[in-house]
Every structure is written in C-alpha cells, then in structure tokens.
Scaffold this active site. Sequence first.
Site, PDB file in Angstrom:
ATOM      1  N   GLU A   1      -8.677  -6.457   4.722  1.00  0.00           N
ATOM      2  CA  GLU A   1      -7.159  -6.308   4.476  1.00  0.00           C
ATOM      3  C   GLU A   1      -6.311  -5.645   5.486  1.00  0.00           C
ATOM      4  OE1 GLU A   1      -7.127  -4.546   0.417  1.00  0.00           O
ATOM      5  OE2 GLU A   1      -5.080  -3.650   0.976  1.00  0.00           O
TER       6      GLU A   1
ATOM      7  N   SER B   1      -7.974   0.635   1.746  1.00  0.00           N
ATOM      8  CA  SER B   1      -9.077  -0.145   1.798  1.00  0.00           C
ATOM      9  C   SER B   1      -9.289  -1.288   2.902  1.00  0.00           C
ATOM     10  CB  SER B   1      -8.957  -1.210   0.447  1.00  0.00           C
ATOM     11  OG  SER B   1      -9.042  -0.360  -0.813  1.00  0.00           O
TER      12      SER B   1
HETATM   13  C1  LIG Z   1      -4.722   6.219   2.257  1.00  0.00           C
HETATM   14  C2  LIG Z   1      -4.039   4.859   2.063  1.00  0.00           C
HETATM   15  C3  LIG Z   1      -4.129   4.204   0.758  1.00  0.00           C
HETATM   16  C4  LIG Z   1      -3.672   2.993   0.478  1.00  0.00           C
HETATM   17  N1  LIG Z   1      -3.940   2.563  -0.919  1.00  0.00           N
HETATM   18  C5  LIG Z   1      -3.318   1.178  -1.078  1.00  0.00           C
HETATM   19  C6  LIG Z   1      -3.386   0.768  -2.449  1.00  0.00           C
HETATM   20  O1  LIG Z   1      -3.705   1.498  -3.487  1.00  0.00           O
HETATM   21  N2  LIG Z   1      -3.016  -0.569  -2.578  1.00  0.00           N
HETATM   22  C7  LIG Z   1      -2.660  -1.181  -1.554  1.00  0.00           C
HETATM   23  O2  LIG Z   1      -2.349  -2.448  -1.794  1.00  0.00           O
HETATM   24  N3  LIG Z   1      -2.619  -0.881  -0.364  1.00  0.00           N
HETATM   25  C8  LIG Z   1      -2.993   0.279  -0.203  1.00  0.00           C
HETATM   26  N4  LIG Z   1      -2.817   0.927   1.263  1.00  0.00           N
HETATM   27  C9  LIG Z   1      -2.568   0.046   2.248  1.00  0.00           C
HETATM   28  C10 LIG Z   1      -1.086   0.119   2.663  1.00  0.00           C
HETATM   29  O3  LIG Z   1      -0.326   1.280   2.285  1.00  0.00           O
HETATM   30  C11 LIG Z   1      -0.065  -0.876   2.103  1.00  0.00           C
HETATM   31  O4  LIG Z   1      -0.566  -2.347   2.538  1.00  0.00           O
HETATM   32  C12 LIG Z   1       1.378  -1.061   2.362  1.00  0.00           C
HETATM   33  O5  LIG Z   1       2.070  -1.743   1.464  1.00  0.00           O
HETATM   34  C13 LIG Z   1       1.871  -1.448   3.743  1.00  0.00           C
HETATM   35  O6  LIG Z   1       3.030  -1.190   4.301  1.00  0.00           O
HETATM   36  P1  LIG Z   1       3.628  -0.830   5.502  1.00  0.00           P
HETATM   37  O7  LIG Z   1       5.200  -0.464   5.464  1.00  0.00           O
HETATM   38  O8  LIG Z   1       2.914   0.509   5.957  1.00  0.00           O
HETATM   39  O9  LIG Z   1       3.121  -1.909   6.219  1.00  0.00           O
HETATM   40  P2  LIG Z   1       2.421  -2.126   7.671  1.00  0.00           P
HETATM   41  O10 LIG Z   1       1.198  -1.658   7.828  1.00  0.00           O
HETATM   42  O11 LIG Z   1       3.512  -1.605   8.860  1.00  0.00           O
HETATM   43  O12 LIG Z   1       2.352  -3.651   7.836  1.00  0.00           O
HETATM   44  C14 LIG Z   1       1.589  -4.502   7.041  1.00  0.00           C
HETATM   45  C15 LIG Z   1       2.035  -5.984   7.325  1.00  0.00           C
HETATM   46  O13 LIG Z   1       3.508  -6.172   6.871  1.00  0.00           O
HETATM   47  C16 LIG Z   1       4.108  -6.874   7.542  1.00  0.00           C
HETATM   48  N5  LIG Z   1       5.719  -6.249   7.344  1.00  0.00           N
HETATM   49  C17 LIG Z   1       5.818  -4.861   7.124  1.00  0.00           C
HETATM   50  N6  LIG Z   1       7.085  -4.892   7.024  1.00  0.00           N
HETATM   51  C18 LIG Z   1       7.449  -6.381   7.089  1.00  0.00           C
HETATM   52  C19 LIG Z   1       8.711  -6.732   6.602  1.00  0.00           C
HETATM   53  N7  LIG Z   1       9.791  -6.127   6.434  1.00  0.00           N
HETATM   54  N8  LIG Z   1       8.917  -8.169   6.731  1.00  0.00           N
HETATM   55  C20 LIG Z   1       7.882  -8.811   6.945  1.00  0.00           C
HETATM   56  N9  LIG Z   1       6.800  -8.410   7.414  1.00  0.00           N
HETATM   57  C21 LIG Z   1       6.552  -6.922   7.146  1.00  0.00           C
HETATM   58  C22 LIG Z   1       3.617  -6.247   8.890  1.00  0.00           C
HETATM   59  O14 LIG Z   1       4.130  -7.259  10.032  1.00  0.00           O
HETATM   60  C23 LIG Z   1       1.985  -6.488   8.585  1.00  0.00           C
HETATM   61  O15 LIG Z   1       1.721  -7.469   9.114  1.00  0.00           O
HETATM   62  C24 LIG Z   1      -3.179   2.191   1.437  1.00  0.00           C
HETATM   63  C25 LIG Z   1      -3.191   2.777   2.688  1.00  0.00           C
HETATM   64  C26 LIG Z   1      -3.654   4.010   3.105  1.00  0.00           C
HETATM   65  C27 LIG Z   1      -3.388   4.628   4.555  1.00  0.00           C
END
Ligand SMILES: Cc1cc2nc3c(=O)[nH]c(=O)nc-3n(C[C@H](O)[C@H](O)[C@H](O)COP(=O)(O)OP(=O)(O)OC[C@H]3O[C@@H](n4cnc5c(N)ncnc54)[C@H](O)[C@@H]3O)c2cc1C
Length: 339
Positions: free
Chosen positions: A335, A262
């Site tokens: 987001e 999203s």
């Molecule tokens: C196809 C698709 C579907 C999705 N569906 C959903 C859904 O249903 N619900 C939803 O909520 N999200 C969804 N997302 C978004 C995403 O997957 C989530 O927000 C996910 O939890 C992000 O995790 P990440 O490890 O990839 O974080 P990143 O994208 O790498 O980072 C996101 C943020 O978190 C911070 N961060 C990451 N790790 C840490 C850490 N260890 N300590 C402190 N800060 C940290 C980063 O600095 C950044 O600001 C979706 C994404 C995609 C591509």
Amino acid sequence: MKNLAFKDILLKNNFFGEIKTGELLAGHSSMHVGGRAELFLEPFDEKSLILALDAAASCGLKYFLAGGGSNVVFPDEGLNLVICTRKLGKDESVQLLENDRIVCSAGTGWGSVLNFCKKNNLGGLEAFTALSGTTGGAVFMNACCFGLAASDRLLSVRYFDTQKNKILTYKTEKNDWDYKKSPFQPCKKMQKGGVAGDFPPLEGEAENAEAVGAGGRLSPSSKKIILSAEFSVTSGFDDELSLQVKQKRSELGHFRAPSCGSAFKNDPERKIVAGKLIDECGFKGFSVGGAQIAPWHANFIINPEQKARSADILELVEIVQEAVLKKQGVFLEPEIIFA
Ligand SMILES: Cc1cc2nc3c(=O)[nH]c(=O)nc-3n(C[C@H](O)[C@H](O)[C@H](O)COP(=O)(O)OP(=O)(O)OC[C@H]3O[C@@H](n4cnc5c(N)ncnc54)[C@H](O)[C@@H]3O)c2cc1C
C-alpha cells in the site's frame, strides 16, 4: 538548466506559493524518510498548481505530486521536483453546499474537514477522524477507515488532466472504485498476482496504462491531479463515534512510531488480512536497517528511531512479500507508495 527555465516560467507568470530549494523530504513524509528535493513547490491556489504542472511539462521535468506524505516513502537520494498540495486553497479549504454536501480543496487535511463537520453539525465522515493526509490523497488512494471508504461518500471530483491539459469533473460511478483502488491511480498493464486484483482502466485509458513497478508497486504519480472533492454529509455530527475512532487508532498503535499506516493491502473479497499472514510468518519486530515490522502490528512498517533509509523499507517489503508468497501462497500488494 531545466530547473532554471522552470523557475523562470513560474516567476514570470506570478506563481503564488512557496518555492523551496534543497528541501529535506523526510520532513514531508509520516515515515520520516527521504533525501532532499532540488525544488519543492507548495502552490497556494489551483491556478499556481496548474501553472507548475504545465511548466514542468514544457521543461520536460518529472515531478512527484505529494499530498500529506502519509502514504509515501521518498527516496534516500532525493528527487528533483516535488509539487505538494498541502497549502492549496488555505482560506476556503472546506465549503458547505445546500446542507448535504461539502467541497474540500485537495490539500485539506482531515483534521480541518472533521473540525468543519463538527462546527456545522454535519455527519457521515466521522470514520476519517485522525486520518493523516489530505482529501486529495484519500481520494487517490480510496482510503478506507473502519469500514468507510472515501468513495462511499464521494459525489464528484474536479481534477486537472495533465494529458488533455484541461480541468474536468468526474462524477462518482460505484463500479470505478474498489477496495483501495481509485480511477485516479495509474492503471496497470500487468499485475504480479496482486491481492486486490487489477483495476480496469476508464474508457480510452488503456493505451496510457503504465507498467507496474518492481514488486507489483503502483507507479507513484497520477496524470490526473485532484483539485477538489465533493462529499455527501448528513445532519448531526456524531461526537461519540469520532472519539471512538480516535481511541481505536491509538489502541492499534497508529501514533507510536513514524509509519505510513498499513504497509500492505488486505483483500476483503478473499478475506485475506495482510497483517495476519505477516504475523503467521513470525515477522513482528523483524528489522532491516532502521526499518521494522511493528512489534504491536504486523502490517505496520515503522521507523522507530528515525534512522531508516527508503532502501531498508523497500528491502523489508520485498522480504515480507517473498516469505508470505512462499509460506501462504499469497502475493501481498504494497500500500506504501515509493516515490
Ligand atoms: C498512522 C497512519 C494511519 C493510517 N491509517 C489509514 C487508514 O486507516 N486507512 C487508509 O486508507 N489509510 C491510512 N493511512 C495511509 C494514508 O494516511 C492515506 O492513504 C492518506 O489518504 C494519504 O493521503 P496523503 O495526502 O498523505 O497522500 P500522499 O501520501 O501524499 O500521497 C499518496 C498518493 O496519492 C497521490 N496524491 C496525493 N494527492 C493527490 C492529488 N491531489 N491528486 C492526485 N494524486 C494525489 C500521490 O501522488 C501519491 O501517489 C494511514 C497512515 C498513517 C501514517
């Protein structure tokens, strides 16, 4: 010079992990966008992660802390330093405690967590099936999937406080969390009428609050780096629910094109559904450069031919925000995190 001094500290202190130079960031983001990182670090253990954070601070280097990159758009011009958690605690990334709790290293992907739950017949987290990214990222974002928020099952978080230079433990307090808000997100001094409202800082944090970026965006990196998270689990993995969640994601077109999920937050309290408002403004299929509002999902910005620049995505976000504000009187809070 600063980069050399930084690398020198890492090498002298036995940094355990990978240090890559000129790494293409597009390969580390589910949106497939971003230039190169001068330095891209993947620590294999907490000690090396903390060493890197400390060394960056002592060399005066800014960094972006990345998890799985599934909610991040990296800039076209690249970044100097990215520290990525994905390879943290590889061998023991999920552990079971007394049959009703699991502890996940921050870099653990949800696929590994769900496999662990299935193998050990543990329930409660099935709604996170096929969620991209790491547990650390989900806690930071307070990811919410099919009615379950990360905070609903979160018991505690171990984190490194880069300002206090200490590892601390946070015990979950329900009031610290809200829809897609966590106490690990940098708190805000001001808010441009964001949909989900402002988030109150934890005690003593107000003085460290950071201003919201252009367009009401969150500042990208936290000062509290999540090391591991403890979740409550129940007995009995629900295979059917897990399968349904995966199918639902597929039906919603989550896997059809590169995206960050999203693009804008909803506001459950005010019953505001961002995708509906965007759709009503006629944006489905609308493009800026290589970035497009998914023709099948108005709240997904996609990069269908992998030709989008981060500038295209930012422009698209701003066009949508402006149009929805003008037509519907609602300011949509993005987001997507722009690193
Ligand atoms: C196809 C698709 C579907 C999705 N569906 C959903 C859904 O249903 N619900 C939803 O909520 N999200 C969804 N997302 C978004 C995403 O997957 C989530 O927000 C996910 O939890 C992000 O995790 P990440 O490890 O990839 O974080 P990143 O994208 O790498 O980072 C996101 C943020 O978190 C911070 N961060 C990451 N790790 C840490 C850490 N260890 N300590 C402190 N800060 C940290 C980063 O600095 C950044 O600001 C979706 C994404 C995609 C591509």
